[in-house]
Design an enzyme around this catalytic site. Structure first.
Site: not given
Length: 517
Positions: A292, A460-462
């Site tokens: 994101h 921080f959403h891989p």
């Protein structure tokens, strides 16, 4: 240790998924579980004091990754913090409890992974201080609580969004996701409730659960086409751990594909070029990387109420005695979900609002009182990749997110910046929006696009790099080999609309049932 009895399961990575999975599997006293973590135990005070998370960046508790040059973000390298400690990134994240939208899971088109299938696992994990309901659980390991920071800017942001014409929403995990409100947090009594705190710590006295810290895993060991253990190192000491049933990678969307490739599972030509023997040609390992992208608008002001005051004696006392106040802040205290065009099945933007000056990806110390808020693009169409830069297992992987490779993502971000600027002009926020820090040159499309490119950061959403339907089957088994699964954010075919800690834990909960079965 090399001559020790084998375990039934060896789990690599003690993050959001690994801690939950180890705790659930070790509920059976006849099952021997070993959980392996590259970092240390989670005794650092800044893990548990919510506002301390930013102090962990670039330390030994952080994998401290960066993207390679991002071609659609002015060639910038973007900082990617990831937890390297028991609890993984749940020991340094923003603690927002968010499940995503039901359509996210339904669109995966994987048997057993619809939202209806996963809701019982969300409920099983949850201990919501609001009590049980149709949408929430109580009594589970993971504490879900109201924020205790009490910052007036958080209230003002939500009021301003309503003034701008958006709905209020007091439960993003309830009947509807759209609207603005305060986030519920994975905290218990004003302290962080990481996956380690919630799941692992209560299980540590089980004789059938072993936790190995400070061990970086280098590769999965195979006997023919079956995974039989892992090899790694603690400092200079080689470590070999054997698994009689399965090896499970829960190392995250960057490290799980890296480990598969180091073990000979990945794009054959790329592995051969690095001298890695190819066990299985699987070109989708490391591909399909999603995130994101996020951009903050930072408004400085003269009101001495931002999180800059958190270290003052009265607030330290408030935290110590009451577990309330600025030190309990998760930073992104409030936010909301918006659909920018009619006919969308679900929101395409999420906002986060923080009562703090957030600049330089959180690596620069705030110098003024401020509020920071802005959009992130949900369901982004752009895809990146994780690949090997070296056959040395201690070398960092090569990560490129390719933010804005798809034009629609940049269009969504520009729409979100306009919405954010409009919210900032509302009366409720007037005391806190005196000056826009380093503003865009204008509100034209061209200038907002340029602003997005030079200010985009990760949220921080891989996810997505070992996806079900390509790398994995619907039971999370690596296709083409036996005895090897992946359980973490990398299994998601597409990224969920929202923060990822709760979905990863739900994935681990279901994976535990699959393994027990």
């Amino acid at each position: 240790m090399n001559d020790a009895e084998p375990y039934d399961y060896v789990i690599v990575g003690a993050g959001s998924a690994g801690c939950a999975l180890a705790a659930r599997l070790s509920e059976d006293p006849d099952v021997r579980v070993c959980l392996v973590e590259a970092g240390p135990v989670d005794t650092n005070e800044n893990v548990h004091v919510p506002l301390g998370a930013g102090k962990l960046f670039r330390t030994r508790l952080d994998w401290d990754y960066d993207t390679h040059d991002e071609p659609f973000c002015d060639g910038r390298r973007i900082y990617l913090p990831r937890g390297r400690v028991l609890g993984g990134t749940s020991s340094m994240n923003g603690m927002v409890y968010m499940r995503g939208n039901p359509v996210d899971y339904d669109d995966w088109d994987q048997p057993g992974w619809t939202f209806a299938d996963l809701l019982p696992y969300f409920l099983r994990s949850e201990d919501n201080e609001r009590g049980p309901s149709r949408y929430h659980g109580s009594g589970g390991p993971l504490a879900v609580s109201e924020g205790r920071s009490g910052n007036p800017m958080t209230t003002a942001f939500v009021a301003a969004a309503v003034q701008a014409g958006y709905l209020a929403n007091d439960d993003f995990n309830g009947a509807e996701q759209d609207g603005f409100g305060r986030y519920q947090l994975t905290q218990r009594d004003g302290q962080r409730c990481s996956s380690a705190t919630a799941f692992l710590h209560p299980a540590l006295d089980r004789p059938n659960l072993t936790v190995e810290t400070n061990v970086q895993v280098h590769r999965v060991l195979f006997d023919g086409g079956r995974a039989g253990g892992i090899a790694g190192a603690r400092l200079d000491d080689e470590i070999v751990l054997r698994a009689e049933r399965e090896v499970i990678l829960s190392a995250g969307a960057y490290n799980s594909p890296q480990l598969l490739m180091l073990s000979g599972i990945g794009p054959a030509d790329d592995l051969a070029a690095l001298g890695i023997p190819v066990l299985l040609d699987q070109p989708m390992v490391g591909m399909n990387l999603q995130d994101h992208p996020a951009v903050n608008l930072v408004f400085t002001h003269s009101q001495p109420i931002s999180l800059l005051v958190a270290g003052e004696p009265e607030y330290v006392r408030q935290y110590t005695e009451e577990r309330r106040g600025p030190l309990t802040s998760n930073v992104p205290e409030a936010g909301g979900f918006i659909r920018t065009t009619p006919g969308l099945a679900a929101p395409d933007l999420q906002f986060h609002a923080s009562p703090l000056m957030l600049v330089g990806a959180g690596l620069e110390a705030p110098t003024e009182h401020a509020i920071s808020f802005g959009p992130c693009v949900l369901a982004a169409r752009s895809r990146g990749s994780v690949s090997l830069a070296s056959a040395d297992p201690t070398a960092k992987p090569r990560i490129r997110h390719n933010y804005y490779a798809e034009e629609d993502d940049l269009r969504s971000m520009v729409a979100g910046l306009r919405i954010g600027l409009d919210i900032g002009r509302q009366a409720a926020l007037a005391p806190y929006t005196e000056s826009l820090y380093l503003p865009p040159d204008s509100e034209s499309d061209a200038d907002l696009r340029a602003y997005a490119r030079r200010n985009t950061q990760t949220l921080f959403h891989p996810a997505g790099t070992c996806a079900m339907g390509s790398v994995l089957d619907a039971e999370l088994r690596v296709r083409g080999v036996e005895g090897l699964r992946v359980v973490d954010a990398s299994v998601m075919p597409t990224l969920v609309r929202g923060n990822t800690n709760a979905p990863i834990i739900a994935i681990a909960e279901r994976a535990a049932d699959l393994l027990k079965r």
